[in-house]
Design a protein around this motif. Structure first.
Motif, PDB file in Angstrom:
ATOM      1  N   ASP A  89      -1.194  -7.758  21.914  1.00  0.00           N
ATOM      2  CA  ASP A  89       0.082  -7.721  21.057  1.00  0.00           C
ATOM      3  C   ASP A  89      -0.701  -8.085  19.939  1.00  0.00           C
ATOM      4  O   ASP A  89       0.032  -7.387  18.620  1.00  0.00           O
ATOM      5  CB  ASP A  89       0.812  -8.445  21.676  1.00  0.00           C
ATOM      6  N   TYR A  90      -1.304  -9.130  19.539  1.00  0.00           N
ATOM      7  CA  TYR A  90      -1.548  -9.476  18.169  1.00  0.00           C
ATOM      8  C   TYR A  90      -2.390  -8.353  17.478  1.00  0.00           C
ATOM      9  O   TYR A  90      -2.129  -8.312  16.249  1.00  0.00           O
ATOM     10  CB  TYR A  90      -2.537 -10.824  18.211  1.00  0.00           C
ATOM     11  N   LEU A  91      -3.347  -8.078  17.945  1.00  0.00           N
ATOM     12  CA  LEU A  91      -4.269  -6.858  17.383  1.00  0.00           C
ATOM     13  C   LEU A  91      -3.404  -5.718  17.278  1.00  0.00           C
ATOM     14  O   LEU A  91      -4.010  -4.890  16.164  1.00  0.00           O
ATOM     15  CB  LEU A  91      -5.396  -6.635  18.081  1.00  0.00           C
ATOM     16  N   ALA A  92      -2.387  -5.385  17.570  1.00  0.00           N
ATOM     17  CA  ALA A  92      -1.482  -4.164  17.577  1.00  0.00           C
ATOM     18  C   ALA A  92      -0.731  -4.498  16.132  1.00  0.00           C
ATOM     19  O   ALA A  92      -0.041  -3.654  15.855  1.00  0.00           O
ATOM     20  CB  ALA A  92      -0.736  -3.969  18.697  1.00  0.00           C
ATOM     21  N   LEU A  93      -0.408  -5.570  15.783  1.00  0.00           N
ATOM     22  CA  LEU A  93       0.417  -6.146  14.694  1.00  0.00           C
ATOM     23  C   LEU A  93      -0.391  -5.665  13.406  1.00  0.00           C
ATOM     24  O   LEU A  93      -1.412  -5.564  13.135  1.00  0.00           O
ATOM     25  CB  LEU A  93       0.795  -7.467  14.619  1.00  0.00           C
ATOM     26  N   LYS A  94       0.359  -5.020  12.423  1.00  0.00           N
ATOM     27  CA  LYS A  94       0.003  -4.849  10.988  1.00  0.00           C
ATOM     28  C   LYS A  94       0.371  -6.117  10.378  1.00  0.00           C
ATOM     29  O   LYS A  94       1.735  -6.096  10.037  1.00  0.00           O
ATOM     30  CB  LYS A  94       0.603  -3.521  10.566  1.00  0.00           C
ATOM     31  N   LEU A  95      -0.619  -6.937   9.935  1.00  0.00           N
ATOM     32  CA  LEU A  95      -0.169  -8.420   9.432  1.00  0.00           C
ATOM     33  C   LEU A  95      -0.377  -8.126   7.848  1.00  0.00           C
ATOM     34  O   LEU A  95      -0.319  -9.368   7.321  1.00  0.00           O
ATOM     35  CB  LEU A  95      -0.992  -9.148   9.992  1.00  0.00           C
ATOM     36  N   ALA A  96      -0.699  -7.190   6.942  1.00  0.00           N
ATOM     37  CA  ALA A  96      -0.889  -7.013   5.781  1.00  0.00           C
ATOM     38  C   ALA A  96      -0.978  -5.651   4.978  1.00  0.00           C
ATOM     39  O   ALA A  96      -1.363  -4.651   5.750  1.00  0.00           O
ATOM     40  CB  ALA A  96      -2.256  -7.612   5.394  1.00  0.00           C
ATOM     41  N   GLY A  97      -0.590  -5.516   3.802  1.00  0.00           N
ATOM     42  CA  GLY A  97      -0.538  -4.194   3.360  1.00  0.00           C
ATOM     43  C   GLY A  97      -1.574  -4.255   2.130  1.00  0.00           C
ATOM     44  O   GLY A  97      -1.354  -3.561   1.149  1.00  0.00           O
ATOM     45  N   LEU A  98      -2.735  -4.943   2.533  1.00  0.00           N
ATOM     46  CA  LEU A  98      -3.530  -5.088   1.288  1.00  0.00           C
ATOM     47  C   LEU A  98      -4.201  -3.774   0.713  1.00  0.00           C
ATOM     48  O   LEU A  98      -4.639  -3.723  -0.468  1.00  0.00           O
ATOM     49  CB  LEU A  98      -4.732  -5.996   1.649  1.00  0.00           C
ATOM     50  N   ARG A  99      -4.426  -2.976   1.653  1.00  0.00           N
ATOM     51  CA  ARG A  99      -5.065  -1.702   1.025  1.00  0.00           C
ATOM     52  C   ARG A  99      -3.934  -0.673   0.527  1.00  0.00           C
ATOM     53  O   ARG A  99      -4.523   0.176  -0.452  1.00  0.00           O
ATOM     54  CB  ARG A  99      -5.709  -0.899   2.306  1.00  0.00           C
ATOM     55  N   GLU A 100      -2.629  -0.897   0.746  1.00  0.00           N
ATOM     56  CA  GLU A 100      -1.835   0.254   0.466  1.00  0.00           C
ATOM     57  C   GLU A 100      -0.921  -0.409  -1.015  1.00  0.00           C
ATOM     58  O   GLU A 100      -0.687   0.424  -2.004  1.00  0.00           O
ATOM     59  CB  GLU A 100      -0.844   0.452   1.525  1.00  0.00           C
ATOM     60  N   ALA A 101      -0.584  -1.566  -0.959  1.00  0.00           N
ATOM     61  CA  ALA A 101       0.113  -1.946  -2.091  1.00  0.00           C
ATOM     62  C   ALA A 101      -0.476  -2.041  -3.257  1.00  0.00           C
ATOM     63  O   ALA A 101      -1.806  -2.489  -3.573  1.00  0.00           O
ATOM     64  CB  ALA A 101       0.603  -3.464  -1.582  1.00  0.00           C
TER      65      ALA A 101
END
Length: 207
Positions: A89-101
């Motif tokens: 479940d943890y690995l399925a979370l998207k925890l940052a938008g660093l590449r898109e923002a």
């Protein structure tokens, strides 16, 4: 100025729709919009009027890449703290938008700030850091009012991030923020949508 019911309603909407955004459109944010957000951040309260927050707008591609690599390394280590279904479940979370923002802001607390002359910090020195958090929250609400999303990335090594960005040694990282227009509009927290955890009501006691 006396606030009206319209102000109350608008603030309720902003608070309700403030989300920790992880999915961003690539559209740039106009310089004049960022300037408005900076001016509104200036309105944040601080202990003793110390105003200890310091902001770096990270544009350099190499520094951004360094922050992304730091996040990914820290995220892998964090995943090892879970096991079984919880790790999945943890690995399925998207925890940052660093590449898109389109906009990255690193917000620091200057631990050696002279403004305020220590007022309000003799018994609670941590109030200096709390002031920076208040400034981040003020920016967050101001961004939401402009239909801009903000994501707070906390899965970073603060010392490593400071070194990547060339921050002075007295600056302590409070938060690394991603800003941009959200890919999706929703008033439901991402961790609700993924089934990670529901929000509890505030524990408010009369003593």
């Amino acid at each position: 100025m006396r606030m009206t019911p319209d102000h109350v309603s608008a603030l309720d909407d902003i608070l309700r729709w403030r989300r920790d955004v992880r999915h961003f459109r690539p559209d740039p944010l106009a310089p004049e919009l960022l300037d408005r957000l900076r001016r509104q951040m200036d309105l944040a309260p601080s202990v003793g009027n110390s105003r200890p927050w310091r902001v770096m707008q990270v544009e350099d591609p190499a520094r951004r890449a360094g922050i992304i690599a730091s996040f990914e390394s820290c995220n892998r280590r964090a995943a090892r703290e879970y096991s079984g279904d919880a790790r999945r479940d943890y690995l399925a979370l998207k925890l940052a938008g660093l590449r898109e923002a389109p906009v990255h802001l690193a917000v620091f607390t200057d631990m050696a700030v002279e403004e305020g002359r220590g007022l309000g910090r003799q018994t609670m020195p941590e109030a200096l850091g709390y002031s920076t958090v208040m400034a981040i929250h003020t920016l967050w609400l101001a961004a939401r009012a402009e239909n801009v999303g903000l994501g707070w990335v906390s899965i970073l090594d603060p010392a490593e991030a400071g070194a990547i960005l060339g921050a002075p040694p007295t600056w302590a990282l409070a938060g690394y923020l991603c800003l941009g227009y959200p890919l999706h509009e929703t008033d439901t927290p991402l961790l609700h949508e993924t089934g990670w955890q529901e929000t509890k009501v505030t524990d408010w006691r009369i003593v």
